[in-house]
Design a protein around this motif. Structure first.
Motif, PDB file in Angstrom:
ATOM      1  N   TYR A  39       0.860  -1.669   0.018  1.00  0.00           N
ATOM      2  CA  TYR A  39      -0.249  -0.158   0.079  1.00  0.00           C
ATOM      3  C   TYR A  39       0.662   0.946  -0.383  1.00  0.00           C
ATOM      4  CZ  TYR A  39      -3.311  -3.968   1.460  1.00  0.00           C
ATOM      5  OH  TYR A  39      -4.106  -5.078   2.410  1.00  0.00           O
ATOM      6  N   ARG A  40       0.322   2.315  -0.183  1.00  0.00           N
ATOM      7  CA  ARG A  40       0.851   3.798  -0.810  1.00  0.00           C
ATOM      8  C   ARG A  40       0.247   4.396   0.128  1.00  0.00           C
ATOM      9  NH1 ARG A  40       2.577   5.118  -6.472  1.00  0.00           N
ATOM     10  NH2 ARG A  40       0.713   6.165  -6.720  1.00  0.00           N
ATOM     11  N   GLN A  41       0.810   5.996   0.723  1.00  0.00           N
ATOM     12  CA  GLN A  41       0.281   6.717   1.248  1.00  0.00           C
ATOM     13  C   GLN A  41       1.203   8.060   0.990  1.00  0.00           C
ATOM     14  OE1 GLN A  41      -0.386   6.738   5.497  1.00  0.00           O
ATOM     15  NE2 GLN A  41      -2.754   8.198   4.589  1.00  0.00           N
ATOM     16  N   HIS A  42       0.449   8.484  -0.451  1.00  0.00           N
ATOM     17  CA  HIS A  42       1.100   9.928   0.204  1.00  0.00           C
ATOM     18  C   HIS A  42       0.659  11.697   1.021  1.00  0.00           C
ATOM     19  CE1 HIS A  42      -0.003   8.588  -4.626  1.00  0.00           C
ATOM     20  NE2 HIS A  42       1.121   9.437  -4.232  1.00  0.00           N
ATOM     21  N   GLY A  44      -1.413  13.782   2.921  1.00  0.00           N
ATOM     22  CA  GLY A  44      -2.499  14.406   2.924  1.00  0.00           C
ATOM     23  C   GLY A  44      -3.059  13.669   2.542  1.00  0.00           C
ATOM     24  N   ASP A  45      -2.895  12.546   1.978  1.00  0.00           N
ATOM     25  CA  ASP A  45      -4.291  11.519   0.896  1.00  0.00           C
ATOM     26  C   ASP A  45      -4.538  10.400   2.293  1.00  0.00           C
ATOM     27  OD1 ASP A  45      -3.408  12.334  -1.845  1.00  0.00           O
ATOM     28  OD2 ASP A  45      -4.649  13.328  -0.857  1.00  0.00           O
ATOM     29  N   GLN A  46      -5.251   9.142   1.601  1.00  0.00           N
ATOM     30  CA  GLN A  46      -5.362   8.040   1.752  1.00  0.00           C
ATOM     31  C   GLN A  46      -4.699   6.829   1.276  1.00  0.00           C
ATOM     32  OE1 GLN A  46      -9.792   7.409   1.847  1.00  0.00           O
ATOM     33  NE2 GLN A  46     -10.342   7.675   3.891  1.00  0.00           N
ATOM     34  N   ARG A  47      -4.640   5.987   2.355  1.00  0.00           N
ATOM     35  CA  ARG A  47      -3.390   5.322   1.545  1.00  0.00           C
ATOM     36  C   ARG A  47      -4.224   4.512   0.648  1.00  0.00           C
ATOM     37  NH1 ARG A  47      -1.963   2.213   7.340  1.00  0.00           N
ATOM     38  NH2 ARG A  47      -0.895   3.735   7.403  1.00  0.00           N
ATOM     39  N   GLU A  48      -3.342   4.127  -0.607  1.00  0.00           N
ATOM     40  CA  GLU A  48      -4.860   3.236  -1.135  1.00  0.00           C
ATOM     41  C   GLU A  48      -3.010   2.130  -1.731  1.00  0.00           C
ATOM     42  OE1 GLU A  48      -3.767   5.888  -4.677  1.00  0.00           O
ATOM     43  OE2 GLU A  48      -1.667   5.714  -4.862  1.00  0.00           O
ATOM     44  N   ASP A  90       4.804  10.679  -9.479  1.00  0.00           N
ATOM     45  CA  ASP A  90       3.614  10.871  -8.454  1.00  0.00           C
ATOM     46  C   ASP A  90       3.421   9.250  -8.054  1.00  0.00           C
ATOM     47  OD1 ASP A  90       1.141  11.886 -11.121  1.00  0.00           O
ATOM     48  OD2 ASP A  90       2.449  13.013  -9.594  1.00  0.00           O
ATOM     49  N   ALA A  93       6.263   8.844  -2.004  1.00  0.00           N
ATOM     50  CA  ALA A  93       4.981   8.462  -1.231  1.00  0.00           C
ATOM     51  C   ALA A  93       5.693   7.418  -0.608  1.00  0.00           C
ATOM     52  CB  ALA A  93       3.039   7.772  -1.972  1.00  0.00           C
TER      53      ALA A  93
END
Length: 117
Positions: A39-42, A44-48, A90, A93
């Motif tokens: 999984y990764r997280q940028h 300020g974003d949710q984990r994807e 992009d 993360a």
């Protein structure tokens, strides 16, 4: 107690490659029978979800990872890997591993990947 420790992140130029590793430990965690995910997280974003590898070895990838990332596992070492090629800015993360579906008890510290343009 289950512990997942990610490593292998770093700073790389766009187009470069990195190989992430995640080592699992804990007497209550049967690594070989669990589907594992990256999984990764940028910021300020949710984990994807990035990729999943089932106990059978079959894999699933997020659209952004297809053709560039490869997930693999070594059950003898209780380790899951993520080979990342053709990295893009992009992709910057924090990358985590967890079982799939994820467990809130298993999140580790992650490993930072930074891709410069």
């Amino acid at each position: 107690q289950v512990r997942l420790v990610e490593s292998g992140g770093g700073l790389v130029q766009a187009g470069g490659s990195l190989r992430l590793s995640c080592a699992a430990s804990g007497s209550t965690f049967s690594f070989s029978i669990n589907a594992m995910g990256w999984y990764r997280q940028h910021p300020g974003d949710q984990r994807e979800l990035v990729a999943v590898i089932r106990s059978s070895g079959s894999t699933v990838y997020a659209d952004f990872a297809k053709g560039r990332f490869t997930i693999s596992r070594d059950n003898r070492k209780n380790t899951v890997y993520l080979q990342m090629n053709s990295l893009k800015p992009d992709d910057t993360a924090t990358y985590y591993c967890n079982r799939y579906p994820d467990s809130s008890d298993y999140w580790g510290q992650g490993t930072q990947v930074t891709v410069s343009s």
